[in-house]
Design a protein around this motif. Structure first.
Motif, mmCIF file in Angstrom:
data_model
loop_
_atom_site.group_PDB
_atom_site.id
_atom_site.type_symbol
_atom_site.label_atom_id
_atom_site.label_comp_id
_atom_site.label_asym_id
_atom_site.label_seq_id
_atom_site.Cartn_x
_atom_site.Cartn_y
_atom_site.Cartn_z
ATOM 1 N N LEU A 81 18.772 10.059 142.196
ATOM 2 C CA LEU A 81 20.197 10.353 142.194
ATOM 3 C C LEU A 81 21.041 9.227 142.932
ATOM 4 O O LEU A 81 22.025 8.638 142.470
ATOM 5 N N LYS A 82 20.481 8.527 144.062
ATOM 6 C CA LYS A 82 21.247 7.554 144.670
ATOM 7 C C LYS A 82 21.246 6.238 143.751
ATOM 8 O O LYS A 82 22.111 5.512 143.561
ATOM 9 N N THR A 83 20.006 6.092 143.151
ATOM 10 C CA THR A 83 19.901 4.984 142.403
ATOM 11 C C THR A 83 20.778 4.867 141.184
ATOM 12 O O THR A 83 21.498 3.845 140.726
ATOM 13 N N LEU A 98 14.671 23.613 137.624
ATOM 14 C CA LEU A 98 15.033 24.264 138.887
ATOM 15 C C LEU A 98 15.693 23.108 139.629
ATOM 16 O O LEU A 98 15.452 22.713 140.522
ATOM 17 N N PRO A 99 17.133 22.711 139.082
ATOM 18 C CA PRO A 99 17.956 21.479 139.465
ATOM 19 C C PRO A 99 18.130 21.785 141.116
ATOM 20 O O PRO A 99 18.300 20.755 141.774
ATOM 21 N N GLN A 100 18.377 23.082 141.549
ATOM 22 C CA GLN A 100 18.866 23.432 142.886
ATOM 23 C C GLN A 100 17.612 22.839 143.796
ATOM 24 O O GLN A 100 17.725 22.583 145.082
ATOM 25 N N ILE A 101 16.363 22.803 143.455
ATOM 26 C CA ILE A 101 14.978 22.280 144.204
ATOM 27 C C ILE A 101 14.989 20.869 144.018
ATOM 28 O O ILE A 101 14.906 19.984 144.870
ATOM 29 N N THR A 102 15.005 20.441 142.529
ATOM 30 C CA THR A 102 14.478 18.892 142.173
ATOM 31 C C THR A 102 15.585 18.059 142.672
ATOM 32 O O THR A 102 15.376 16.765 142.649
ATOM 33 N N LYS A 103 16.939 18.379 142.760
ATOM 34 C CA LYS A 103 17.833 17.672 143.160
ATOM 35 C C LYS A 103 17.651 16.954 144.647
ATOM 36 O O LYS A 103 18.217 16.035 144.965
ATOM 37 N N HIS A 104 17.015 17.985 145.518
ATOM 38 C CA HIS A 104 16.641 17.374 146.866
ATOM 39 C C HIS A 104 15.377 16.498 146.852
ATOM 40 O O HIS A 104 15.314 15.579 147.503
ATOM 41 N N ILE A 105 14.463 16.964 145.990
ATOM 42 C CA ILE A 105 13.150 16.308 145.903
ATOM 43 C C ILE A 105 13.281 14.777 145.188
ATOM 44 O O ILE A 105 12.931 14.157 146.068
ATOM 45 N N PHE A 106 14.258 14.673 144.385
ATOM 46 C CA PHE A 106 14.319 13.511 144.020
ATOM 47 C C PHE A 106 15.692 12.840 144.208
ATOM 48 O O PHE A 106 16.597 12.156 143.388
#
Length: 540
Positions: A247-249, A235-243
Motif C-alpha cells: 500500500l505504501k508503494t 479479508l481486507p481488514q486483515i490483508t491491508k495490514h499484512i501487505f
C-alpha cells in the motif's frame, strides 16, 4: 523465504473462521420461503469458496480455459465463489442481451469495488466504477457530450495528423537504423496513442520527454496496483495490514502521478482565467499565444463540473487526477493493443493487406494538395477498412471480459437468482468466437462484414437487428463511451500505416505468432516484429 500470497490468504481465511467460531459466529437460519437457486457451479467450501479449486489461477489471468470447461459442464451461466461475494459468468449472447439491454437498468450497477479498485478510482469517483446513479450519469454525460461528441472529435483532427506524422517518422527511422530489418512496433504504437490522449486530456502538445514521464508514471501505477493489490480483496481488514508495504508503494506511485498531473490541471485553470480577462488589452498578445498552444481538453470540462448532490461542489484535484488517469488508460492500452492485433493479421494475411492498400489508394488518390494525406472524411468511403477493424475487434478483443456488473436489487434471469452484490461477468471473447454465429470463427476474414457475409449489418457496437453478435465494447447502459473514438483512431492509424508502408514478416517465410498473453489487456505473447518497406512514393 518469501511466503506465497495464496498461502498467506489461506492462513488469514482460517484465522478469520476460527475467530468467527470463537465469538459464536452468525447462526444460519433456514429461510422458510423458497428462493431461486444461484446459477450452477462447482461445489464450494464454506468460507474458502472455490479458492482451493482455483488456486492455480487465483490471479484470474489463467481462468478462461477453466471457465470454458465449466460452461461446457454447467451451461451458459455459472457461479464461482472467489471472494466475499459470488461471481456470475455469462458466456451466451442471448443472456447478455437479456441482462444488459432488456434488463439494462437492473444490471447497470458496479460490484462493490475491491480495495485496489478504490485506490485507482478515488473511491469510485470515475466513470468506469461509479455506482449506477446521479454521479455516474454526471461523469458519463460530461465525457460523452464535452469530449467524445463527434463535433468535439473533429477539433482534434490536427492533433491526430501531428501524432500520425510522429509515428510514421519514428517507424521509418527505426527501419533505416536496422538496415531494413524487423522493427518492434508496439512501443511506438503505445507512445503515439498516449501522446494523442495526453493532448485531448490536458489540451497541450507536450514535448517528448514530458509525455514519456507521464506515460511511465501512469503505467507504473496501474501495473503495480493490478499486480500487487488484488490480494486485498480477500479479508481486507486483515490483508491491508499484512501487505501494508504494498500500500505504501502504491501510495508513492499515485503521488508521482499527482506531481505530474496537478501542474497541468492548474495550467488549464490559469488559461481559463486569462481568457476571462482577455478584454484587458495588455494581456491580449499573451492570450492569443496561449490559444495557439492549447485546445479544448477533458480537464477543461472537469474544471467546470459541479456535483449537485453534494451541494454543487467542484471536483477535488484528487478526483481530477483519477479521472485523467482513467481517460489516458482507457484510450491507450486497449486501442494500441487492438492496433497491434490488426497489423499482425495484415502481416500474416498479405492478400487482405493488398486489398486494403488498393482501397486506401483509390479513395485518397484525389488528395492532390498533399500526396500522402488521408482526410478523415475519406474514411467513410472505405468499407473494407471498417471491415478489417471490426474483424480485428471480433477476433482479438483487447479485453476478454467487460468490467464486472452488479444488479441494483436481487434479480431473476432464466430461472436463476442474481444476488444484489454479486459480480456479473460477461465473456466477450467467447461471444465473438461463437461457432453457432460465425463461420470459421478463429479465422481472420474481414469479408464477413461485407455484403453477404455473416457479419453484414453488424454495427460498431457488435449488434445486428437488435441482437448482440459480439461486444468488444460491452453492451447496454454501461457500454464503453469511447467506442466512437476508438474506432476513429483505429481507422486513422491503420489507413495511414498501410498507405505509408508495406508490412512484411520479420523474415521471409516466418509465420506471425498470434498466441495471446494476459497483461492489462490481452496482448500478443510475442509482440509484433515486422519489416516496413516504404510504399513507392516514399522510396526515395
Amino acid at each position: 523465504m518469501k511466503i506465497p500470497d495464496f498461502l498467506i490468504i489461506l492462513i488469514s481465511l482460517f484465522l478469520a473462521a476460527a475467530v468467527s467460531l470463537l465469538l459464536g459466529g452468525r447462526r444460519l437460519r433456514p429461510n422458510k420461503k423458497r428462493r431461486l437457486p444461484l446459477p450452477p457451479g462447482p461445489a464450494a467450501v464454506p468460507i474458502l469458496g472455490n479458492l482451493l479449486w482455483l488456486r492455480h489461477s487465483f490471479s484470474l489471468q489463467n481462468i478462461e480455459p477453466l471457465l470454458r470447461e465449466l460452461h461446457s459442464r454447467y451451461g451458459p451461466i455459472i457461479t464461482l465463489r472467489i471472494g466475499p461475494v459470488p461471481a456470475v459468468f455469462v458466456a451466451d449472447r442471448a443472456l447478455a442481451h437479456r441482462a444488459l439491454v432488456e434488463l439494462g437498468a437492473a444490471f447497470s450497477d458496479r460490484a462493490r469495488p475491491l480495495p485496489a479498485a478504490r485506490f485507482i478510482s478515488a473511491d469510485s469517483h470515475v466513470v468506469s466504477s461509479a455506482a449506477y446513479g446521479p454521479l455516474w450519469r454526471l461523469l458519463r454525460r460530461n465525457l460523452v457530450a464535452e469530449i467524445l461528441h463527434p463535433s468535439r472529435l473533429r477539433l482534434y483532427a490536427p492533433g491526430r495528423r501531428w501524432v500520425l506524422r510522429l509515428l510514421a517518422d519514428d517507424l521509418r527511422s527505426q527501419s533505416r537504423s536496422s538496415d531494413g530489418g524487423p522493427v518492434a512496433v508496439m512501443p511506438s504504437f503505445q507512445f503515439a496513442m498516449f501522446a494523442l490522449l495526453v493532448l485531448m486530456c490536458f489540451g497541450e502538445k507536450l514535448d517528448h520527454e514530458s509525455i514519456k514521464q507521464i506515460e511511465i508514471a501512469q503505467r507504473s501505477f496501474l501495473l503495480y496496483v493490478v499486480s500487487n493489490l488484488s490480494v486485498l480483496g480477500i479479508l481486507p481488514q486483515i490483508t491491508k495490514h499484512i501487505f501494508r508495504n504494498r500500500l505504501k508503494t502504491a501510495t508513492a506511485l499515485r503521488a508521482r502521478q499527482r506531481e505530474l498531473f496537478v501542474p497541468l490541471i492548474r495550467a488549464r485553470e490559469e488559461f481559463k482565467r486569462k481568457k476571462q480577462q482577455q478584454q484587458r488589452r495588455q494581456n491580449g498578445d499573451q492570450v492569443q499565444e496561449d490559444e495557439e498552444r492549447f485546445v479544448y481538453s477533458y480537464v477543461d470540462s472537469l474544471l467546470d463540473m459541479e456535483i449537485p448532490e453534494e451541494g454543487g461542489r467542484k471536483l477535488s484535484e484528487e478526483e481530477m487526477v483519477a479521472l485523467c488517469s482513467e481517460f489516458l488508460n482507457a484510450g491507450t492500452d486497449t486501442t494500441s493493443t487492438a492496433l497491434q492485433w490488426i497489423m499482425a493479421n495484415l502481416v500474416k494475411h498479405r492478400d487482405v493487406q493488398r486489398k486494403l492498400a488498393e482501397e486506401i489508394d483509390r479513395v485518397a488518390a484525389g488528395n492532390a494538395e498533399e500526396e500522402d494525406a488521408i482526410r478523415e472524411e475519406d474514411l467513410q468511403k472505405m468499407p473494407y477498412l471498417k471491415a478489417v477493424v471490426l474483424e480485428g475487434l471480433r477476433r482479438h478483443p483487447p479485453g476478454h471480459f467487460v468490467l464486472p456488473h452488479a444488479v441494483t436489487e436481487e434479480t431473476e434471469i432464466t430461472g436463476y437468482r442474481i444476488p444484489k452484490e454479486a459480480a456479473v461477468n460477461f465473456l466477450v471473447a467467447e461471444m465473438g468466437r461463437d461457432g453457432r454465429v460465425w463461420e470459421a470463427p478463429m479465422e481472420f476474414r474481414p469479408e464477413r462484414f461485407m455484403e453477404g457475409g455473416d457479419g453484414e449489418g453488424v454495427d460498431a457496437a457488435g449488434v445486428c437487428k437488435g441482437v448482440i453478435k459480439m461486444m468488444p465494447f460491452g453492451a447496454g447502459r454501461r457500454m464503453c463511451p469511447g467506442l466512437g473514438l476508438a474506432l476513429l483512431h483505429l481507422e486513422c492509424f491503420v489507413a495511414h500505416l498501410v498507405r505509408e508502408f508495406e508490412w512484411l514478416p520479420a523474415a521471409e517465410g516466418e509465420e506471425v505468432d498470434l498466441a495471446e498473453k494476459p497483461e492489462f489487456t490481452i496482448v500478443m505473447k510475442n509482440p509484433l516484429r515486422a519489416r516496413l518497406v516504404p510504399r513507392s512514393r516514399h522510396a526515395a
